[in-house]
Design an enzyme around this catalytic site. Structure first.
Site, short mmCIF file in Angstrom:
data_model
loop_
_atom_site.label_atom_id
_atom_site.label_comp_id
_atom_site.label_asym_id
_atom_site.label_seq_id
_atom_site.Cartn_x
_atom_site.Cartn_y
_atom_site.Cartn_z
N ASP A 7 1.78 17.11 -7.79
CA ASP A 7 2.04 15.72 -7.59
C ASP A 7 0.57 15.25 -6.87
O ASP A 7 0.10 15.36 -5.77
CB ASP A 7 3.08 15.50 -6.38
CG ASP A 7 3.01 14.00 -6.00
OD1 ASP A 7 3.69 13.86 -4.94
OD2 ASP A 7 2.17 13.41 -6.32
N LYS A 67 -1.68 5.46 -6.89
CA LYS A 67 -2.90 4.85 -6.07
C LYS A 67 -4.02 4.63 -6.82
O LYS A 67 -4.14 3.65 -7.64
CB LYS A 67 -3.22 6.06 -4.96
CG LYS A 67 -2.13 6.13 -3.80
CD LYS A 67 -2.20 7.22 -2.88
CE LYS A 67 -0.87 7.51 -2.16
NZ LYS A 67 -0.53 6.71 -1.10
N TYR A 125 5.18 15.24 1.10
CA TYR A 125 5.72 13.96 0.65
C TYR A 125 5.72 13.72 -0.86
O TYR A 125 4.42 13.53 -1.27
CB TYR A 125 5.26 12.86 1.52
CG TYR A 125 5.89 11.56 1.35
CD1 TYR A 125 5.17 10.48 0.84
CD2 TYR A 125 7.38 11.46 1.80
CE1 TYR A 125 5.80 9.33 0.51
CE2 TYR A 125 7.69 10.01 1.16
CZ TYR A 125 7.06 9.12 0.82
OH TYR A 125 7.49 7.73 0.61
P1 KE4 Z 1 4.22 5.48 -3.76
O1 KE4 Z 1 5.63 5.45 -4.10
O2 KE4 Z 1 4.21 5.03 -1.95
O3 KE4 Z 1 3.46 4.55 -4.66
O4 KE4 Z 1 3.71 6.97 -3.73
C1 KE4 Z 1 4.82 7.95 -3.02
C2 KE4 Z 1 3.74 9.03 -3.02
C3 KE4 Z 1 4.22 10.23 -3.74
N1 KE4 Z 1 3.33 11.43 -3.70
C4 KE4 Z 1 2.33 11.20 -2.75
C5 KE4 Z 1 1.39 12.63 -2.58
C6 KE4 Z 1 2.14 10.49 -1.83
O5 KE4 Z 1 1.15 10.56 -0.88
C7 KE4 Z 1 2.80 9.28 -1.92
C8 KE4 Z 1 2.61 8.25 -0.92
N2 KE4 Z 1 1.70 8.23 -0.02
C9 KE4 Z 1 1.96 7.40 1.25
C10 KE4 Z 1 0.82 7.76 2.24
N3 KE4 Z 1 1.10 8.94 2.92
C11 KE4 Z 1 2.07 6.09 0.94
C12 KE4 Z 1 1.82 5.17 2.08
C13 KE4 Z 1 3.10 4.62 2.58
O6 KE4 Z 1 4.34 4.98 2.41
O7 KE4 Z 1 3.18 3.62 2.89
#
Ligand code: KE4
Length: 430
Positions: free
Chosen positions: A237, A265, A142
């Site tokens: 990523d 994060k 993801y």
């Molecule tokens: P954000 O847009 O949520 O800050 O980041 C997206 C993203 C991009 N790349 C990786 C590897 C990520 O894990 C994420 C976001 N992770 C999720 C948890 N699996 C965020 C939690 C959520 O979607 O509420």
């Protein structure tokens, strides 16, 4: 009806699913989400005053634990001087310089406001710099919710059983090719079949959105070789692995060079910060120095920069934190494996660095197919029982547990004691 239930009922009237991010709605675990009042160190407290040992850590940012005093005081100090100017400030340069000093192979950084934005922008840079349109990603990985990435995404979409999202035009999705994690042959096949059309391969250097899946020996190195051979850029990523696996993230941890790296994060210390970074040659493609447009009203926001700077400064100055959290996660994983031997619930544990996952499958999980063989109902029962025992895990099988520097030996032992009780309960119910 407890307070969370009352709050959730109200929330559902005015926000889709009552949440601002799908996984928080607890649909994968069949119960009302806990509404949170506060958090401190390794603990999170819900609106009924129940305190839990927290292994979500806001999905990764809280590597030092919640409400770290140095992060809070940095934010408190900066906010006295105003919250946002939409103009350059010295603090953005300080954070960018610190990131460049900590992370190998990068010379320039652009701050954004989320991991999604970081990935969306890095993909645009790759396409702009190479003049090619296609992107290769991996099933179960993801990379945020930009259109090009919502093709066989993992995390929320995977959990919701709808790997492709509505609203993503076929014309966009067709430029995103999907390979199998830990399978170099699947990547080479796509590169060869799309000669001179692939701008980049994007990978989570440790997959953590299908649950935690580590790269097998030679996988990341192999991606580097294939990208060089076929003229594609390699994007790491590192929204999860950045500043998590090591100060220099996965590039340092595995000794593999990426062309572009994305962050989120941890870099924000709990405030909304993402970033993408690369060599000067690549990053000077970005407006205003180059033709790849990217912008953001709150990018580099002074308050967010202060939180990120405080957190990364501590990590940079105390690298022993990484040894501690990796040791603790390894111990926890080992204890969970011992419990599995005793209770035979049919689960397998993956752990790398301070990340781990308990999969409810007997298969070894090295890719999306392995992860999907998990019994998500069993995971849901485990989640609910652990919550009753005051341990706060991700409300979905396809996520990670995050060990922080704030988790003590007592917390870890209490977690194992809770898991023992839960496994005993579940094995009698089975
Ligand atoms: P954000 O847009 O949520 O800050 O980041 C997206 C993203 C991009 N790349 C990786 C590897 C990520 O894990 C994420 C976001 N992770 C999720 C948890 N699996 C965020 C939690 C959520 O979607 O509420």
């Amino acid at each position: 009806m407890d307070t969370s239930e009352k709050l959730f009922e109200q929330a559902c009237k005015v926000m889709p699913g009552g949440v601002n991010s799908p996984v928080r709605a607890y649909r994968a675990v069949g119960m009302t989400p806990r509404f949170i009042r506060s958090a401190k160190g390794a603990y999170i407290t819900d609106v009924d005053g129940v305190e839990y040992i927290d292994y979500v850590g806001s999905w990764g940012p809280m590597i030092l634990g919640h409400a770290h005093p140095q992060v809070l005081s940095a934010v408190a100090e900066v906010m006295q001087h105003g919250l946002s100017f939409g103009a350059p400030t010295g603090r953005e340069t300080q954070l960018a310089e610190l990131v460049v000093s900590m992370v190998p192979n990068i010379e320039m950084v652009r701050m954004v406001n989320s991991g999604t934005e970081a990935v969306m922008s890095a993909v645009r840079v790759a396409r702009g710099a190479t003049g090619k349109d296609k992107i290769i990603k991996f099933e179960g990985c993801y990379h945020g919710h930009s259109d090009s990435m919502l093709v066989k995404a993992g995390s929320g979409a995977l959990t919701q059983g709808r790997p492709d999202s509505a609203g993503v035009p076929a014309s966009i999705a067709e430029n995103t090719l999907t390979a199998t994690y830990n399978n170099l042959e699947s990547v080479e096949q796509l590169l060869a079949a799309n000669q001179d059309q692939v701008a980049a391969v994007i990978v989570e250097p440790v997959a953590a959105n299908m649950g935690v899946v580590a790269p097998e020996e030679g996988f990341l190195q192999g991606l580097r070789v294939l990208c060089d051979q076929y003229g594609a850029l390699l994007i790491f990523d590192e929204v999860i692995t950045g500043f998590r696996l090591a100060r220099g993230g996965a590039q340092e941890y595995f000794g593999v060079r990426a062309d572009l790296v994305t962050f989120g994060k941890i870099i924000g210390g709990g405030m909304p910060v993402g970033a993408f970074a690369g060599t000067r040659k690549l990053m000077e493609q970005v407006a205003p120095t180059g033709p790849v447009y990217q912008a953001g009203t709150l990018s580099g926001n002074p308050v967010a920069m202060a939180a990120g700077l405080a957190q990364l400064t501590i990590l940079n100055e105390q690298p022993k934190i990484y040894t501690q959290i990796e040791r603790d996660a390894a111990w926890l994983a080992q204890q969970m494996c011992e419990l599995e031997k005793e209770y035979h619930l049919g689960c397998t544990v993956n752990q790398i660095g301070s990340l781990l996952s308990v999969f409810f499958t007997e298969q070894t999980v090295t890719n999306y197919v392995g992860a999907k063989s998990s019994d998500t109902e069993k995971y849901a029962a485990y989640f609910r029982a652990m919550l009753k025992h005051k341990v706060y895990l991700a409300p979905a099988q396809f996520e990670a547990m995050f060990v922080s520097a704030a988790h003590t030996q007592q917390d870890l032992q209490a977690t194992v004691d809770a898991a023992r009780a839960v496994m005993a309960e579940l094995s009698t119910e089975a």
